[in-house]
Design an enzyme around this catalytic site. Sequence first.
Site, PDB file in Angstrom:
ATOM      1  N   HIS A  98       2.023  -6.275   7.959  1.00 47.10           N
ATOM      2  CA  HIS A  98       3.410  -6.847   7.643  1.00 47.10           C
ATOM      3  C   HIS A  98       4.083  -6.682   9.051  1.00 47.10           C
ATOM      4  O   HIS A  98       3.920  -5.770   9.741  1.00 47.10           O
ATOM      5  CB  HIS A  98       4.002  -6.129   6.638  1.00 47.10           C
ATOM      6  CG  HIS A  98       5.568  -6.190   6.732  1.00 47.10           C
ATOM      7  ND1 HIS A  98       6.291  -7.297   6.608  1.00 47.10           N
ATOM      8  CD2 HIS A  98       6.462  -5.276   6.732  1.00 47.10           C
ATOM      9  CE1 HIS A  98       7.375  -7.357   6.597  1.00 47.10           C
ATOM     10  NE2 HIS A  98       7.777  -5.917   6.686  1.00 47.10           N
ATOM     11  N   HIS A 113       7.979  -8.305  11.175  1.00 41.90           N
ATOM     12  CA  HIS A 113       9.246  -9.105  11.145  1.00 41.90           C
ATOM     13  C   HIS A 113       9.265 -10.293  12.291  1.00 41.90           C
ATOM     14  O   HIS A 113       9.751 -10.037  13.195  1.00 41.90           O
ATOM     15  CB  HIS A 113      10.329  -8.032  11.480  1.00 41.90           C
ATOM     16  CG  HIS A 113      10.528  -6.915  10.499  1.00 41.90           C
ATOM     17  ND1 HIS A 113      11.640  -6.248  10.441  1.00 41.90           N
ATOM     18  CD2 HIS A 113       9.992  -6.610   9.370  1.00 41.90           C
ATOM     19  CE1 HIS A 113      11.782  -5.330   9.362  1.00 41.90           C
ATOM     20  NE2 HIS A 113      10.493  -5.473   8.558  1.00 41.90           N
ATOM     21  N   HIS A 162      12.774 -11.852   5.841  1.00 42.37           N
ATOM     22  CA  HIS A 162      12.396 -10.259   6.110  1.00 42.37           C
ATOM     23  C   HIS A 162      11.280 -10.397   7.195  1.00 42.37           C
ATOM     24  O   HIS A 162      10.975  -9.641   8.077  1.00 42.37           O
ATOM     25  CB  HIS A 162      11.974  -9.797   4.954  1.00 42.37           C
ATOM     26  CG  HIS A 162      11.573  -8.327   5.098  1.00 42.37           C
ATOM     27  ND1 HIS A 162      11.504  -7.388   3.794  1.00 42.37           N
ATOM     28  CD2 HIS A 162      10.817  -7.550   6.017  1.00 42.37           C
ATOM     29  CE1 HIS A 162      10.719  -6.288   4.294  1.00 42.37           C
ATOM     30  NE2 HIS A 162      10.561  -6.589   5.486  1.00 42.37           N
ATOM     31  N   GLU A 218       6.942   1.144   3.012  1.00 41.51           N
ATOM     32  CA  GLU A 218       6.419  -0.164   2.614  1.00 41.51           C
ATOM     33  C   GLU A 218       4.975   0.285   1.874  1.00 41.51           C
ATOM     34  O   GLU A 218       4.540  -0.897   1.142  1.00 41.51           O
ATOM     35  CB  GLU A 218       6.161  -0.942   3.564  1.00 41.51           C
ATOM     36  CG  GLU A 218       6.723  -2.716   3.380  1.00 41.51           C
ATOM     37  CD  GLU A 218       7.868  -3.059   2.799  1.00 41.51           C
ATOM     38  OE1 GLU A 218       7.817  -2.990   1.593  1.00 41.51           O
ATOM     39  OE2 GLU A 218       9.213  -3.265   3.156  1.00 41.51           O
TER      40      GLU A 218
END
Length: 267
Positions: free
Chosen positions: A140, A142, A212, A117
């Site tokens: 980030h 999930h 996501h 990423e």
Amino acid sequence: MDEWLEEQYKSIGKVAGYLWNKGWAERNAGNISLNVTDLISHEERDGLSFSFFYQLEKSMPALGGQIFLITASGSRMRDVKEHPKRGLCLIELDETGSMYRILYSGKANRPPFPTSEMPSHLTIHHFLARERRPERAVLHAHVTETIALTHNTDFKNEERINSLLWSLQPETTLFIPEGVGFVPFRIPGSYDIGEATIEKLKKHKTIIWEKHGALVIEKNLEEAFDIMDLVAKTIAIYFKCRMAGYKPEGLSKKQIGDIRDTFFPSE
Ligand code: 13P
Ligand code: ZN
């Protein structure tokens, strides 16, 4: 080990542990990056070894010479929690911002490669540098609740997501008064997801990636986690009400307006 780096490792390890405990980091899910350019001295920098330069697909001139701590590709957050050093890389961009290399202590084993990423993380840091914004941390994960919510076609809509979040508890108006940005599905790890995200970062610091997860930018990681946690908790309230068989009544528009008037009177 330099003290500043040790501090950053500690903070990343702590937040990685939170992500794992929350269930938002299955397998290698989630990634973290921190702009540490202002924390490292020239002497410390010069004491490190470095890899070859690797070409970036897109050049990021505003990031020329900048240094980032970033989670390694494939790293498990539960392992980053226990051994942050093994799951992180220190990278440095060249002066033109078109290549990066991996920095490591001379004694360390061959360092791992950065997260898949990285294109979105660097695109975001590039945007923050260009706009002279104060945020240094990109987180980030999930987040189960945001993934579940965006499986409901009613909530593939930024306005509806924000109305829901603000209506469920006062905290979301207090801490996310600008609301969250919604990015329709994009391929994970692509520049595309990074570009779509920076469009939303013009007005928001919290982003929901359709089906996501979530991404938050903040001055430091702990604060980024706080916001992610707040969004997840708020959506969980919605699901709990639905699972108990009723639609949440929600705070009224007037109540939400009163909260805004009380806490942000000048806006
Ligand atoms: P990495 O293991 O490469 O960080 O990928 C995990 C992820 O969350 C992709 O979006
Ligand atoms: Zn992801």
